[in-house]
Design a protein around this motif. Structure first.
Motif, PDB file in Angstrom:
ATOM      1  N   GLY A  47       0.808  -1.215   0.000  1.00 16.95           N
ATOM      2  CA  GLY A  47       0.000   0.000   0.000  1.00 16.95           C
ATOM      3  C   GLY A  47       0.840   1.263   0.000  1.00 16.95           C
ATOM      4  N   LEU A  48       1.967   1.236   0.730  1.00 18.45           N
ATOM      5  CA  LEU A  48       2.841   2.407   0.768  1.00 18.45           C
ATOM      6  C   LEU A  48       3.423   2.694  -0.614  1.00 18.45           C
ATOM      7  CD1 LEU A  48       4.266   4.596   2.414  1.00 18.45           C
ATOM      8  CD2 LEU A  48       6.086   2.936   2.890  1.00 18.45           C
ATOM      9  N   LEU A  49       3.845   1.655  -1.332  1.00 17.25           N
ATOM     10  CA  LEU A  49       4.388   1.866  -2.678  1.00 17.25           C
ATOM     11  C   LEU A  49       3.325   2.401  -3.628  1.00 17.25           C
ATOM     12  CD1 LEU A  49       6.730  -1.237  -3.175  1.00 17.25           C
ATOM     13  CD2 LEU A  49       7.358   1.107  -2.603  1.00 17.25           C
ATOM     14  N   LEU A  50       2.094   1.917  -3.513  1.00 21.70           N
ATOM     15  CA  LEU A  50       1.019   2.439  -4.364  1.00 21.70           C
ATOM     16  C   LEU A  50       0.756   3.908  -4.068  1.00 21.70           C
ATOM     17  CD1 LEU A  50      -1.588  -0.476  -4.438  1.00 21.70           C
ATOM     18  CD2 LEU A  50      -0.110   0.307  -6.286  1.00 21.70           C
ATOM     19  N   ILE A  51       0.751   4.269  -2.796  1.00 19.95           N
ATOM     20  CA  ILE A  51       0.532   5.679  -2.440  1.00 19.95           C
ATOM     21  C   ILE A  51       1.665   6.554  -2.963  1.00 19.95           C
ATOM     22  CG2 ILE A  51       0.390   7.279  -0.495  1.00 19.95           C
ATOM     23  CD1 ILE A  51      -1.094   5.103   1.049  1.00 19.95           C
ATOM     24  N   LEU A  52       2.906   6.071  -2.826  1.00 15.98           N
ATOM     25  CA  LEU A  52       4.037   6.854  -3.345  1.00 15.98           C
ATOM     26  C   LEU A  52       3.973   6.974  -4.863  1.00 15.98           C
ATOM     27  CD1 LEU A  52       6.958   5.474  -1.136  1.00 15.98           C
ATOM     28  CD2 LEU A  52       5.751   7.660  -0.910  1.00 15.98           C
ATOM     29  N   GLY A  53       3.589   5.872  -5.548  1.00 12.87           N
ATOM     30  CA  GLY A  53       3.447   5.933  -6.997  1.00 12.87           C
ATOM     31  C   GLY A  53       2.363   6.906  -7.417  1.00 12.87           C
ATOM     32  N   GLY A  89      -3.911   2.163  -2.454  1.00 16.71           N
ATOM     33  CA  GLY A  89      -3.023   1.958  -1.316  1.00 16.71           C
ATOM     34  C   GLY A  89      -3.748   2.058   0.013  1.00 16.71           C
ATOM     35  N   LEU A  90      -4.676   3.009   0.123  1.00 22.10           N
ATOM     36  CA  LEU A  90      -5.460   3.130   1.356  1.00 22.10           C
ATOM     37  C   LEU A  90      -6.366   1.922   1.557  1.00 22.10           C
ATOM     38  CD1 LEU A  90      -6.396   6.927   1.193  1.00 22.10           C
ATOM     39  CD2 LEU A  90      -4.632   5.834   2.599  1.00 22.10           C
ATOM     40  N   PHE A  91      -6.899   1.368   0.452  1.00 17.83           N
ATOM     41  CA  PHE A  91      -7.714   0.160   0.559  1.00 17.83           C
ATOM     42  C   PHE A  91      -6.877  -0.997   1.097  1.00 17.83           C
ATOM     43  CE2 PHE A  91     -11.134   2.098  -1.774  1.00 17.83           C
ATOM     44  CZ  PHE A  91     -12.244   1.353  -1.436  1.00 17.83           C
ATOM     45  N   LEU A  92      -5.629  -1.126   0.632  1.00 16.93           N
ATOM     46  CA  LEU A  92      -4.774  -2.192   1.143  1.00 16.93           C
ATOM     47  C   LEU A  92      -4.489  -2.018   2.628  1.00 16.93           C
ATOM     48  CD1 LEU A  92      -2.136  -2.734  -1.713  1.00 16.93           C
ATOM     49  CD2 LEU A  92      -4.248  -3.977  -1.274  1.00 16.93           C
ATOM     50  N   TRP A  93      -4.421  -0.790   3.087  1.00 11.36           N
ATOM     51  CA  TRP A  93      -4.151  -0.530   4.506  1.00 11.36           C
ATOM     52  C   TRP A  93      -5.367  -0.817   5.384  1.00 11.36           C
ATOM     53  CZ3 TRP A  93      -0.958   4.666   4.883  1.00 11.36           C
ATOM     54  CH2 TRP A  93       0.348   4.407   4.464  1.00 11.36           C
ATOM     55  N   PHE A  94      -6.524  -0.318   4.975  1.00 10.73           N
ATOM     56  CA  PHE A  94      -7.680  -0.352   5.864  1.00 10.73           C
ATOM     57  C   PHE A  94      -8.698  -1.436   5.511  1.00 10.73           C
ATOM     58  CE2 PHE A  94      -6.054   4.032   5.932  1.00 10.73           C
ATOM     59  CZ  PHE A  94      -5.797   4.146   7.288  1.00 10.73           C
ATOM     60  N   LEU A  95      -8.615  -1.996   4.310  1.00 14.92           N
ATOM     61  CA  LEU A  95      -9.476  -3.121   3.919  1.00 14.92           C
ATOM     62  C   LEU A  95      -8.616  -4.203   3.291  1.00 14.92           C
ATOM     63  CD1 LEU A  95     -12.500  -1.159   2.370  1.00 14.92           C
ATOM     64  CD2 LEU A  95     -12.414  -2.267   4.607  1.00 14.92           C
ATOM     65  N   PRO A  96      -7.759  -4.855   4.071  1.00 16.58           N
ATOM     66  CA  PRO A  96      -6.812  -5.825   3.472  1.00 16.58           C
ATOM     67  C   PRO A  96      -7.484  -7.025   2.838  1.00 16.58           C
ATOM     68  CG  PRO A  96      -6.769  -5.936   5.880  1.00 16.58           C
ATOM     69  CD  PRO A  96      -7.597  -4.740   5.528  1.00 16.58           C
ATOM     70  N   HIS A  97      -8.731  -7.338   3.199  1.00 18.26           N
ATOM     71  CA  HIS A  97      -9.380  -8.495   2.594  1.00 18.26           C
ATOM     72  C   HIS A  97      -9.730  -8.264   1.127  1.00 18.26           C
ATOM     73  CE1 HIS A  97     -12.657  -5.879   4.025  1.00 18.26           C
ATOM     74  NE2 HIS A  97     -13.365  -6.370   3.032  1.00 18.26           N
ATOM     75  N   THR A  98      -9.664  -7.002   0.651  1.00 17.56           N
ATOM     76  CA  THR A  98      -9.927  -6.699  -0.756  1.00 17.56           C
ATOM     77  C   THR A  98      -8.637  -6.619  -1.564  1.00 17.56           C
ATOM     78  OG1 THR A  98      -9.852  -4.296  -0.379  1.00 17.56           O
ATOM     79  CG2 THR A  98     -11.977  -5.402  -0.070  1.00 17.56           C
ATOM     80  N   ARG A  99      -7.545  -7.152  -1.040  1.00 18.01           N
ATOM     81  CA  ARG A  99      -6.229  -6.937  -1.656  1.00 18.01           C
ATOM     82  C   ARG A  99      -6.141  -7.495  -3.077  1.00 18.01           C
ATOM     83  NH1 ARG A  99      -6.085 -10.786   2.138  1.00 18.01           N
ATOM     84  NH2 ARG A  99      -5.204 -12.838   1.636  1.00 18.01           N
ATOM     85  N   HIS A 100      -6.727  -8.661  -3.354  1.00 14.51           N
ATOM     86  CA  HIS A 100      -6.616  -9.247  -4.692  1.00 14.51           C
ATOM     87  C   HIS A 100      -7.334  -8.381  -5.716  1.00 14.51           C
ATOM     88  CE1 HIS A 100      -5.951 -13.409  -2.638  1.00 14.51           C
ATOM     89  NE2 HIS A 100      -4.842 -12.702  -2.728  1.00 14.51           N
ATOM     90  N   TYR A 101      -8.568  -8.013  -5.417  1.00 11.26           N
ATOM     91  CA  TYR A 101      -9.348  -7.181  -6.337  1.00 11.26           C
ATOM     92  C   TYR A 101      -8.666  -5.831  -6.559  1.00 11.26           C
ATOM     93  CZ  TYR A 101     -13.395  -4.476  -7.975  1.00 11.26           C
ATOM     94  OH  TYR A 101     -14.224  -3.664  -8.680  1.00 11.26           O
ATOM     95  N   VAL A 102      -8.253  -5.190  -5.483  1.00 11.28           N
ATOM     96  CA  VAL A 102      -7.645  -3.855  -5.581  1.00 11.28           C
ATOM     97  C   VAL A 102      -6.289  -3.921  -6.271  1.00 11.28           C
ATOM     98  CG1 VAL A 102      -6.726  -1.957  -4.210  1.00 11.28           C
ATOM     99  CG2 VAL A 102      -8.902  -2.976  -3.596  1.00 11.28           C
ATOM    100  N   SER A 103      -5.493  -4.946  -5.975  1.00  9.77           N
ATOM    101  CA  SER A 103      -4.145  -5.030  -6.540  1.00  9.77           C
ATOM    102  C   SER A 103      -4.176  -5.199  -8.052  1.00  9.77           C
ATOM    103  CB  SER A 103      -3.381  -6.183  -5.893  1.00  9.77           C
ATOM    104  OG  SER A 103      -3.204  -5.960  -4.515  1.00  9.77           O
ATOM    105  N   ILE A 104      -5.108  -6.004  -8.566  1.00  8.91           N
ATOM    106  CA  ILE A 104      -5.190  -6.192 -10.015  1.00  8.91           C
ATOM    107  C   ILE A 104      -5.625  -4.898 -10.688  1.00  8.91           C
ATOM    108  CG2 ILE A 104      -6.366  -7.458 -11.844  1.00  8.91           C
ATOM    109  CD1 ILE A 104      -6.440  -9.876 -10.041  1.00  8.91           C
ATOM    110  N   HIS A 105      -6.588  -4.190 -10.093  1.00  9.63           N
ATOM    111  CA  HIS A 105      -6.979  -2.889 -10.636  1.00  9.63           C
ATOM    112  C   HIS A 105      -5.792  -1.928 -10.652  1.00  9.63           C
ATOM    113  CE1 HIS A 105     -11.230  -3.967 -10.484  1.00  9.63           C
ATOM    114  NE2 HIS A 105     -11.487  -2.829 -11.092  1.00  9.63           N
ATOM    115  N   ALA A 106      -5.061  -1.878  -9.546  1.00  8.88           N
ATOM    116  CA  ALA A 106      -3.922  -0.969  -9.469  1.00  8.88           C
ATOM    117  C   ALA A 106      -2.837  -1.347 -10.467  1.00  8.88           C
ATOM    118  CB  ALA A 106      -3.355  -0.979  -8.048  1.00  8.88           C
TER     119      ALA A 106
END
Length: 323
Positions: A47-53, A89-106
């Motif tokens: 999430g930190l790398l996504l926010i920095l990107g 990145g914020l979704f990965l921090w505060f809603l980690p159960h959505t990591r697969h869906y969010v990561s592919i979108h990102a």
């Protein structure tokens, strides 16, 4: 001899590990301990790398660099994609159960930023986004070591291996060209002379695949059409207008659900991908990659539909008008 043992035991008791020594000298030990415990329960670094990107993509079009000719569409796309990566990145921090869906979108947005923005923030934003997406997708929660019925996870198992392969697979797919002439035959059905115009506020397909381009027979001869295949699709505020002779027919429905071997033959297709990026596709300019993620959706869709086939069609609020 006894004195030596006593001194050695006393030295071992008074010796402190380096980490404990550093912990005592840094401020706010309780807050740092809680932060460390919170960080270990979610893909924090991804999430930190996504926010920095995302921040890097935002800073480039807003900076006074003379190498940027103008803000233009590239700058607007950079702002939109940058905000989306920060949100991911914020979704990965505060809603980690959505990591697969969010990561592919990102990941898709990070690769898209290289072509849609200022080279992905001069490559830095793209690289940070791809790395953060892979780390977020491959993160797995630590199993409870006291449970004997669950085998411990090791690095390299499960989603972690797939996470490392995701950027490679996506980049390889981007280099492919869409298949032409490999779509299924529409059968003996002849499409109307003038393709009907279809509009919908939301188009949500499942198992979406761009199957290529083929010629569809019509009363005035064959026309070239894009072929979209999917397992099912849901359309909201569906409207279809067609002209049969001198009369114009209009078909409407609040919702339209297609299921079972759905195939669309379109001569033109436009809409906003994920409600953000608005695109127009024709048979002469198909998008890549040819395989679209299953969670994709489009808003404000307008299409010229030559033909559609489906095993089942279910509607709600069906209306029919003629003028």
């Amino acid at each position: 001899m006894l004195l030596t043992r006593v001194l050695r035991a006393r030295a071992l008791r008074t010796r402190r590990p380096a980490r404990g020594w550093l912990e005592e000298r840094l401020p706010y030990p309780d807050k740092r301990r809680r932060l460390r415990a919170w960080r270990r329960t979610r893909p924090f670094w991804g999430g930190l790398l996504l926010i920095l990107g995302g921040i890097e993509l935002l800073l480039v079009p807003l900076s006074p660099l003379t190498v940027l000719v103008s803000l233009g569409l590239g700058g607007l796309a950079a702002i939109g994609i940058g905000l989306a990566l920060i949100a991911a990145g914020l979704f990965l921090w505060f809603l980690p159960h959505t990591r697969h869906y969010v990561s592919i979108h990102a990941l898709l947005l990070s690769v898209l930023s290289f072509a849609a923005t200022n080279l992905g923030g001069f490559v830095v934003g793209t690289v940070l986004g791809i790395a953060g997406s892979a780390m977020g997708f491959g993160w797995t929660p630590v199993q409870d070591e006291q449970r004997e019925d669950v085998p411990p996870l090791r690095d390299g198992q499960g989603p972690r291996t797939l996470a490392a392969a995701l950027p490679v697979v996506l980049l390889a797919a981007l280099g492919q060209s869409p298949a032409v002439g490999k779509a299924p035959e529409p059968g003996s059905v002849v499409a109307p002379r003038t393709p009907p115009t279809v509009t919908t506020t939301l188009f949500a397909p499942h198992g979406f695949l761009i199957a290529g381009v083929r010629e569809v027979p019509t009363a005035d001869g064959p026309v070239k059409a894009m072929v979209l295949k999917m397992r099912s699709a849901s359309l909201t505020d569906y409207r279809l207008k067609t002209r049969d002779g001198r009369d114009e027919l209009a078909l409407g429905a609040d919702t339209l659900d297609l299921s079972g071997n759905v195939t669309l033959y379109l001569t033109k297709f436009s809409g906003c991908l994920e409600g953000i990026l608005c695109l127009t596709f024709t048979p002469d300019g198909l998008p890549v990659p040819p395989v679209v993620p299953p969670f994709v959706f489009m808003t404000d869709v307008s299409a010229e539909q030559a033909l559609v086939t489906s095993d089942s069609i279910v509607t709600d609020g069906l209306t029919l008008e003629a003028s």
